[in-house]
Each structure stands twice: as C-alpha cells, then as structure tokens.
Design a protein around this motif. Structure first.
Motif, PDB file in Angstrom:
ATOM      1  N   ASP A  22       0.860  -1.188   0.000  1.00 47.67           N
ATOM      2  CA  ASP A  22       0.000   0.000   0.000  1.00 47.67           C
ATOM      3  C   ASP A  22       0.892   1.232   0.000  1.00 47.67           C
ATOM      4  O   ASP A  22       1.659   1.448   0.942  1.00 47.67           O
ATOM      5  N   ARG A  24      -0.065   4.350   0.006  1.00 48.96           N
ATOM      6  CA  ARG A  24      -0.697   5.557   0.530  1.00 48.96           C
ATOM      7  C   ARG A  24      -0.099   6.009   1.863  1.00 48.96           C
ATOM      8  O   ARG A  24      -0.570   6.958   2.462  1.00 48.96           O
ATOM      9  N   TYR A  25       0.907   5.299   2.334  1.00 50.66           N
ATOM     10  CA  TYR A  25       1.578   5.716   3.567  1.00 50.66           C
ATOM     11  C   TYR A  25       2.082   7.140   3.385  1.00 50.66           C
ATOM     12  O   TYR A  25       2.592   7.478   2.323  1.00 50.66           O
ATOM     13  N   PRO A  26       1.959   7.973   4.439  1.00 48.28           N
ATOM     14  CA  PRO A  26       2.237   9.404   4.239  1.00 48.28           C
ATOM     15  C   PRO A  26       3.696   9.808   3.988  1.00 48.28           C
ATOM     16  O   PRO A  26       3.976  11.001   3.958  1.00 48.28           O
ATOM     17  N   ILE A  27       4.617   8.852   3.799  1.00 45.16           N
ATOM     18  CA  ILE A  27       5.979   9.241   3.412  1.00 45.16           C
ATOM     19  C   ILE A  27       6.288   8.634   2.047  1.00 45.16           C
ATOM     20  O   ILE A  27       6.175   7.421   1.866  1.00 45.16           O
ATOM     21  N   ASN A  31       6.524   2.320   1.780  1.00 43.75           N
ATOM     22  CA  ASN A  31       5.221   1.693   1.597  1.00 43.75           C
ATOM     23  C   ASN A  31       4.954   0.655   2.667  1.00 43.75           C
ATOM     24  O   ASN A  31       5.872   0.175   3.330  1.00 43.75           O
ATOM     25  N   VAL A  32       3.694   0.303   2.808  1.00 38.50           N
ATOM     26  CA  VAL A  32       3.310  -0.735   3.766  1.00 38.50           C
ATOM     27  C   VAL A  32       3.272  -2.076   3.044  1.00 38.50           C
ATOM     28  O   VAL A  32       2.607  -2.214   2.017  1.00 38.50           O
ATOM     29  N   TRP A  33       3.988  -3.028   3.563  1.00 37.01           N
ATOM     30  CA  TRP A  33       3.911  -4.398   3.046  1.00 37.01           C
ATOM     31  C   TRP A  33       2.612  -5.016   3.547  1.00 37.01           C
ATOM     32  O   TRP A  33       2.459  -5.222   4.759  1.00 37.01           O
ATOM     33  N   LEU A  34       1.720  -5.355   2.646  1.00 35.82           N
ATOM     34  CA  LEU A  34       0.468  -6.013   3.021  1.00 35.82           C
ATOM     35  C   LEU A  34       0.709  -7.517   3.180  1.00 35.82           C
ATOM     36  O   LEU A  34       1.709  -8.040   2.681  1.00 35.82           O
ATOM     37  N   TYR A  86      19.873   9.550   5.313  1.00 40.77           N
ATOM     38  CA  TYR A  86      18.984  10.151   6.315  1.00 40.77           C
ATOM     39  C   TYR A  86      19.769  10.355   7.607  1.00 40.77           C
ATOM     40  O   TYR A  86      20.387   9.408   8.109  1.00 40.77           O
ATOM     41  N   LEU A 102      20.931   6.566   9.161  1.00 42.39           N
ATOM     42  CA  LEU A 102      20.287   5.287   8.891  1.00 42.39           C
ATOM     43  C   LEU A 102      21.125   4.575   7.838  1.00 42.39           C
ATOM     44  O   LEU A 102      21.446   5.166   6.812  1.00 42.39           O
ATOM     45  N   TYR A 135      18.066   2.417   4.001  1.00 49.88           N
ATOM     46  CA  TYR A 135      17.369   3.684   3.767  1.00 49.88           C
ATOM     47  C   TYR A 135      18.162   4.566   2.818  1.00 49.88           C
ATOM     48  O   TYR A 135      19.338   4.819   3.071  1.00 49.88           O
ATOM     49  N   TYR A 137      17.658   8.112   0.410  1.00 51.44           N
ATOM     50  CA  TYR A 137      16.804   9.236   0.036  1.00 51.44           C
ATOM     51  C   TYR A 137      16.871   9.396  -1.480  1.00 51.44           C
ATOM     52  O   TYR A 137      17.651  10.183  -2.006  1.00 51.44           O
ATOM     53  N   GLU A 150      12.777   3.057   1.598  1.00 53.59           N
ATOM     54  CA  GLU A 150      13.019   2.038   2.625  1.00 53.59           C
ATOM     55  C   GLU A 150      13.065   0.722   1.852  1.00 53.59           C
ATOM     56  O   GLU A 150      12.063   0.293   1.283  1.00 53.59           O
TER      57      GLU A 150
ATOM     58  N   MET B  61       4.372  -5.404   7.394  1.00 56.55           N
ATOM     59  CA  MET B  61       5.585  -4.661   7.694  1.00 56.55           C
ATOM     60  C   MET B  61       5.353  -3.186   7.365  1.00 56.55           C
ATOM     61  O   MET B  61       5.221  -2.828   6.199  1.00 56.55           O
ATOM     62  N   SER B  90      17.200  15.613   8.468  1.00 52.61           N
ATOM     63  CA  SER B  90      17.678  15.947   7.136  1.00 52.61           C
ATOM     64  C   SER B  90      18.009  14.687   6.362  1.00 52.61           C
ATOM     65  O   SER B  90      18.206  13.615   6.928  1.00 52.61           O
ATOM     66  N   ALA B  91      18.033  14.837   5.049  1.00 53.94           N
ATOM     67  CA  ALA B  91      18.341  13.707   4.175  1.00 53.94           C
ATOM     68  C   ALA B  91      19.194  14.250   3.040  1.00 53.94           C
ATOM     69  O   ALA B  91      18.862  15.274   2.441  1.00 53.94           O
ATOM     70  N   MET B 113      -3.373   4.360   8.314  1.00 53.55           N
ATOM     71  CA  MET B 113      -3.664   3.368   7.272  1.00 53.55           C
ATOM     72  C   MET B 113      -4.919   2.566   7.628  1.00 53.55           C
ATOM     73  O   MET B 113      -5.724   2.229   6.755  1.00 53.55           O
TER      74      MET B 113
END
Lengths: 468, 468
Positions: A22, A24-27, A31-34, A86, A102, A135, A137, A150, B61, B90-91, B113
C-alpha cells in the motif's frame, strides 16, 4: 513490449489489486507491506536463508544506526552515498553530540566490528549475512519494490586471507544466484560493471540484470570484490600462521525487494499475476462448486479431505466463502497468481476425480483423486518450467548482437565489441541514451571483432541497455 | 538471590562468552546480534508467528519512519514517548520539511492506514502483527536484551466492532502468552497496571512480569485495551449492518527481546546457560570420543549415523573439531546451554549403545541405539519440565502475601490488599521503594481483607515488586 506509461499503470494497478503493498503511507517511497506481499517476500528471504546457511554463512543483525565518525572513514564510499543519507540529529529533547545515520548499506556498521572479531587466520573466512531494511533518500521517481526509500535488503559480507579466496567466494555467490533465479523463474545476465560504475569503495562490481517488459533492464543483485580497500581503512588485520600481519580481502553480495518487482513484472497475463510455485503464498487453491444446497455437504466434505491431503506437501487454501460465486473466486485467485486451482463439484465427488486448472495456460485436467499428491506436484513443476521458458524467450528475443550503433532502434539488450576505453563507452551511451552494463562473464566469440565506437580492436563484449 | 552487581557481572559475562550479542558497537544501547543469539531470537519469533497465524492474524511490515504530523495527533501518547524519540531532520544535503521519527512503537504509523482499510463491519476484526525494531532513547543504564535503545520488537494490533469483541481478543492474547511462556519454561504473573502506569493512550494495560534472580521483576509482555481512544483521533470508522458509523475498538499486544533476557536469567547454573529445548539453536550436540587414532574411524562413522538419524526431528550439531579435546567440547556446549549431549566412544560403538547427558542435572543415561529418537525426545521433554519446575519454585518461594509493610524486608514479589486509591499505592511504593505492578487477574481469597496502607476495605489484591 509495453511503453513505460502502459507498464507503470499496469504495475501500480496489479500491486494494489493483488494487495501486495500500500503506497498511501504518508511518506513518499516508504510503503506498507500487506500480508500477501509480505508472505511472498518472506518466501524469497527463506530461499536465500537456506542457500546462505548451506554455504556456512551465519545470520546476524547489526544496528540500523551508524555514527558519522565511522561512516566518514572510507572516502569513496561516503561520496557514493552522501547525497542519499537520512540523518538522525536529535533524540528526545537533546541534540546528539555525533550525528547518526540510517544505514544505506552496512559496510561502515560492520567493519569496525570485524576489526575486533578477526585476529588470526583461524578466524577466516568470516562469513555473515543479514536481512534488514536500508534507507536511501532517492530523488528519482519512486515505484513499489523497484525504487523505494526504505528497501527490504539482503547483504552478505565476508573476510578472507587472500584475493584468490575472495574470488572463490564470488564464484559461490553466482551459484546461489543461479538457484534462486531458477526458483523465481527469472533468467538474467551477468555483467562486470565498468570501473566508473562500480560500487563506491569496491575493487570491482558485478551486476545481475533482468529484462523488464518495457525493454529496460533492472539490476536485482550485485556482487562486489573489495580487495583490501575497506580492511585498510577499518584496520581488519589477521595474523598468518607464520606470524605476519595482513589485511583481509573482502566481498559482499547484495539483493533486495527488486527480486519481487522483477518476478511480478515477468510473470503475468491479462488476468493478473502468475506466481512461481516456489514462492507463491498459496500454491494451490481449492474451489468447491455446487448448484444446489443439497450438494453442499458432500462437496465440502470432499474439499476438506483434499485440503487435508495436500497440506502435508503444499501451501493450500480452501476458499469456502459462502457469499462468493465460484466464478468470482476464480477471478480473485487468478488475479493473485495462485499457480494451481482445484475445482471440486458433484461430478468430481461422484467419480472420485478432481479438476486441476493451471494458472499459466488455464488448461484443465481431470485426474483420479488417488493420484492427487503426485499430479499436483507435477503440475506445479510444469508451471515453473513454463514460466521460465516464457521469460527466457522474452530475454532471448530482446537480446541482439549488433555491429553498428545504427542497428539500435528500439529498447532491448544489445551486445557489441568494445575496446575498453571509457571515452568509447561514454560515446556509445550518449549516442543510444542507454547504459553500458559492462562485459558479460561468459566466454564468447566476439573477442576478435572491433569496438563498435572507434573500430579499434575489441577487448570484450559489453551489454548495453536502458536500465531502471 | 543474587545482588544486582553480582547478577550484572554474571549476565554480561555469559552473554559475551556464549556469543549471544556484542555490545562493543560504537553506539550505546545498540548491540550486534551474534549468530547464536540471533538464532535463539528467531526461534522465539517463530513460535510467536506460529501462534499468531493460528489465531488468524496476518503479518505485515510498516515503515520505520513516522511523520511528526501523524505522531503528534494523540496527545497522551506523544507525551509518553516524546522524551525518547529519535528525530530524522535531514536527508542528503537537504533539511526535511516535516521531521520524521524512528518508531518507538507503531500506533501512529499504522492507524492512519487503518482509517483507509476499515470501511464496513465486514472488514472487522482487523488483526495484524509485525516483528521489527523499535527505537527508544533510554536515559537509564542499558543492558543487553533488557534495556536497549534498538529493541527487537513484536507488536500485534487489532480493530473490533465493540468493546466486548476487543475484550475477547485480549483473552486470546493471554492464551498465546501461556503457550509461549511454557515453551520458554518461564512462569509469570499477570497484573493490570494501575491507571497512572498504563500505556500512553490506553484505556487499560495489563503487564506480564517474570521473576528475576535479583528478586526484581521484568515486564516481558503487555496487552492493552485502547477502547476507541485512538480510533477517535485517527478516524477509524466502520459502517454497521444498519448503516450507522461507529469508531472501532482497538487492542495491542507487545513483546520484545526481553523474552530472551528473561530466559537466560532464569535458566542457568555455574557452568553456563541451560536453554529450553524449544528455542535452543542446537538441541543435541554429539561428541565423538576416542583415545587412539585407530578408534577414530569407527567412532566418527557411528557419530555421523547418529546425526543422520536425529536431524530429521531435532536441531543437531556434531562437534568434529580435531584440535579440541572432548572435555573442552563439553565445556563449550555446557556454557552455551545445549540441552542434551550424546557421547559416542568405542564402548558405545561396540555395544550399540549411546550415552545421553542432560544439561540441567548433568546426569548420564546409557541407551540402546535403536531407541535413540524416542529417548532423545523424552529427555528433552524432561529437561523442559525440570526447567519450568525450577523457575516456578523460584517464583513461588519469592512471592509472599503480607498484611503489613513491615513484613517486607527483602526483594521479591509481595501480594497485599489495596483499597484502590492512588494515594495509598504511592504511599506503599514510597515506603518500600518498590512498584505497584497492579491487581492480579486471578480470583483470590483476599478480597475481604484490608488495604495494607489505610486499613480501609480492600477492593483488590495487588502485586508489589522492584522492577527493571
């Protein structure tokens, strides 16, 4: 071949509909692994684990955070990652004395520890791996599994007594890649990256590229020979049996969730995904079919008995949703790429037969129930073979050997003679808007030919393609 | 009981010698999981996975990073974690528009979500879990597995139609804890945390505490009822069959690498660790023993045949190191806590027997080779039972019911009547320098008694202990 736009639309759509990830994660780029996508990835991870353990690698887990001090030690390496890092600069209410980053990759996390762990030749080879997230960027456009910020990541790191031992290790990596790719039904090309395109800090790098439906290539794995470049910086030294002190030679082997992106891109049709049986979260789906309520009991009983039989050897799901028609169940599981479907209706119950439907060609076979385990296994093997055959066909049909740059009119993979000079490679790249993947590792017959750019004597045959 | 200093020295020493974790990593509280320790943790994870999958939870995840905006929405929750959060500001070369934080826990990553995923009652219950790392900037002294800044973490999250459904879910969590604790041979107490000590944002929290050799308790798991506290903030709403819109009720269930810290602390003796068979990376170690080189071939052949037999059912290691004596092998594997040892020498070869040595009591048994699989399984079961018995004995001997605070003279777990008033609890804590863990969940006979502090009517029986 599909256009980039066409592919993009299809790719994003199938990932959403098959419920893999998914975005739609706000970053952006995270993404979200479903559940279904994550199971697929874990199945790939487990194949990797099994092969690495067989090679006597040990799994470890290093911290995510690296100090700026350790990261700053290998100058080329930092230069390669600096723009993508990051930075963690504060914790709670306090500013950190030394900024932390990171991990974009774990060399600079691991090698200070390797310096503590390696003392003598008896500690070598040191062979470890970890499966973690890294991670980066990314400033380019992100795309699920293919370019994300990510990254679900596998990395193996080794230390050896000599350059030759490290080279042998690299040969072993290629055997792991061969086995894994076979299970993903993915053919690939191996190319030693040109010097200006190697991993930051490496002595040399080899890339594993797969062919994508757009005609571009996607790098899904890489293998690096570090020589003693990093061990010099991080002071990873061993004592030889004669008491000398030497720097270790190192290799790394990396892969990522791109393996999944490549697999999805390679195996599909207008109905949806076609998952390689080795990694399919559900290998066989059982669909009970009955027109009248009076048939339900017998059919469900038979379906349960079939499931019970299969579950010992396969990942099986019985779709007993009452509110869905068999047709809509076919639709769902075809979309999600389940390789084999078993239909059980009153006729099957009566005749002690089962109807098997292959996802790859949608062909039906009626079998006797007593041969279920054997036949199901055979079908899954046939599907895997067919997926590999199709993917190999796509790769072969789109890989061409050319003798002049004018022959290059479409996307695809091109082989050509090259003299070895950087200026010729850059000129080829500029003329074609493609990238030199580098010389292939295979022995080939083009050695005597000319450089496609300067017409000088060719020292190797290179692959050229537009890459993601 | 051990003093804190005594325990600390022993604990750090065994972790280093058994090669579980390396704390020389250059960031305080972030340690390297070494192969043996990581295998132990993965074995625990896999038990958890199995139980959660059986309860029809799906593994997912979520990203590590959370935006400040999402994190800031639930005020109580932030207040609880604000002082512990690592900030990414920062990135590459650019400052981030919105600061990101490393998850200290994942409510604020997941719930935006969930608001997209939950539409109707048909989407409920929503039940997911993940196994990841969380990050908390601990200011207290760190200790491997027990108090770290990078925490290997399990977290389950659910959404339900009603408070009652959420309560039923919580009952199920307790059954998972029971099964898991049995496999770790760990007895525990369950206590509903007092209101002022609940998880930030929770309606109520229940802690699972284990008894440590120092007389203190360690919280290894927690279960939270959120009611609709978070769903109100993150707008997680479902449509009922009658078309109403309601906020979901939520629960969470969390555990961490403390499970491993507790297991190590509970099961050991002067020789080293004693690992519960269910999680031991090596359940059985085979040691070939021969005095003369002429005996080697027969003994090694027998050892290999025993290994081959065992490997179908157990995690087995054959220690064939030529440079080590049997005695030093015994020492190594006793230190590392391998539950069962099999010794094979010329006598065993000749008689078709094997010598089994239990790690917990070091007792030897000679068995006929033909009964190997059965006997090995029995021994491992007996060891697990004995470990649990010993740990239960330690817990019971150190749990006392008291009627006056003057009776509390040593560390340990104390049960006492409490009227329910915060001021009484705080006064008890102050007088004893211990912490009210909260009322136990079990039905007990103390209900009629008095509050140990104010002598008013007791409304519950609370546990009191010094906790890590």
């Amino acid at each position: 071949m599909k256009s980039e736009d066409e592919f993009s639309v299809w790719y994003n759509d199938i990932i959403e509909k098959a419920e893999l990830s998914d975005k739609r994660y706000p970053i952006k780029g995270m993404n979200v692994w479903l559940p279904y996508g994550w199971k697929l990835m874990l199945n790939i991870d487990n194949i990797i684990r099994e092969e690495m353990n067989r090679m006597n690698f040990n799994e470890v887990m290093f911290p995510l955070l690296i100090t700026q001090t350790e990261f700053g030690k290998e100058k080329k390496h930092i230069k390669g990652f600096d723009s993508q890092v990051y930075w963690v600069t504060s914790a709670g209410e306090s500013k950190l004395d030394i900024p932390l980053l990171l991990r974009p990759t774990s060399e600079t996390a691991m090698y200070p520890m390797f310096a503590l762990w390696v003392r003598s030749h008896a500690d070598l080879p040191l062979r470890i791996y970890q499966i973690i997230s890294t991670y980066r960027y990314e400033t380019k456009q992100t795309r699920s599994f293919i370019r994300v910020r990510e990254i679900h990541f596998f990395e193996a790191h080794t230390c050896h007594e000599s350059f030759e031992d490290a080279e042998k290790q690299i040969e072993e990596y290629f055997r792991v890649i061969e086995k894994l790719a076979k299970k993903l039904c993915l053919p690939y090309i191996v190319a030693k990256r040109p010097d200006w395109d190697k991993f930051p800090g490496a002595f040399y790098s080899t890339g594993i590229d797969v062919f994508m439906p757009t005609g571009k290539t996607l790098q899904v794995a890489s293998v690096h020979q570090y020589k003693d470049n990093f061990s010099n910086v991080y002071n990873i030294v061993f004592e030889t049996p004669t008491g000398e002190h030497k720097y270790v030679h190192q290799t790394t082997f990396g892969m990522s969730e791109r393996l999944l992106g490549a697999t999805i891109s390679a195996h599909n049709d207008s109905r949806g995904l076609i998952l390689p049986p080795e990694i399919a979260p559900i290998q066989i789906v059982i669909i009970p079919i009955f027109a009248k309520e009076s048939q339900k009991e017998a059919v469900m009983k038979e379906a349960l008995s079939v499931k019970k039989k299969l579950v010992r050897k396969f990942r099986v799901h019985l779709d007993d949703r009452a509110e869905k028609t068999p047709g809509s169940k076919f639709y769902d599981w075809e979309l999600k790429g389940v390789p084999l479907r078993i239909e059980i209706g009153p006729k099957e119950c009566e005749n002690k037969t089962l109807t098997l439907v292959r996802r790859d060609d949608c062909k039906k076979t009626e079998i006797k129930k007593e041969f279920l385990l054997k036949k199901a296994g055979e079908k899954l093997n046939e599907i895997a073979k067919e997926l590999l055959r199709r993917a190999e066909k796509a790769l072969n049909e789109n890989t061409r050997t050319v003798e002049s740059l004018q022959e290059i009119k479409t996307l695809g993979i091109y082989r050509m003679g090259w003299c070895g000079k950087e200026e010729c490679a850059l000129s080829i790249e500029k003329a074609t808007d493609m990238k030199v993947l580098g010389p292939g590792l295979e022995k080939d017959s083009l050695k005597e030919k000319k450089c496609i750019n300067c017409a000088g004597k060719a020292s190797s045959v290179i692959y050229l393609a537009k890459s993601y």
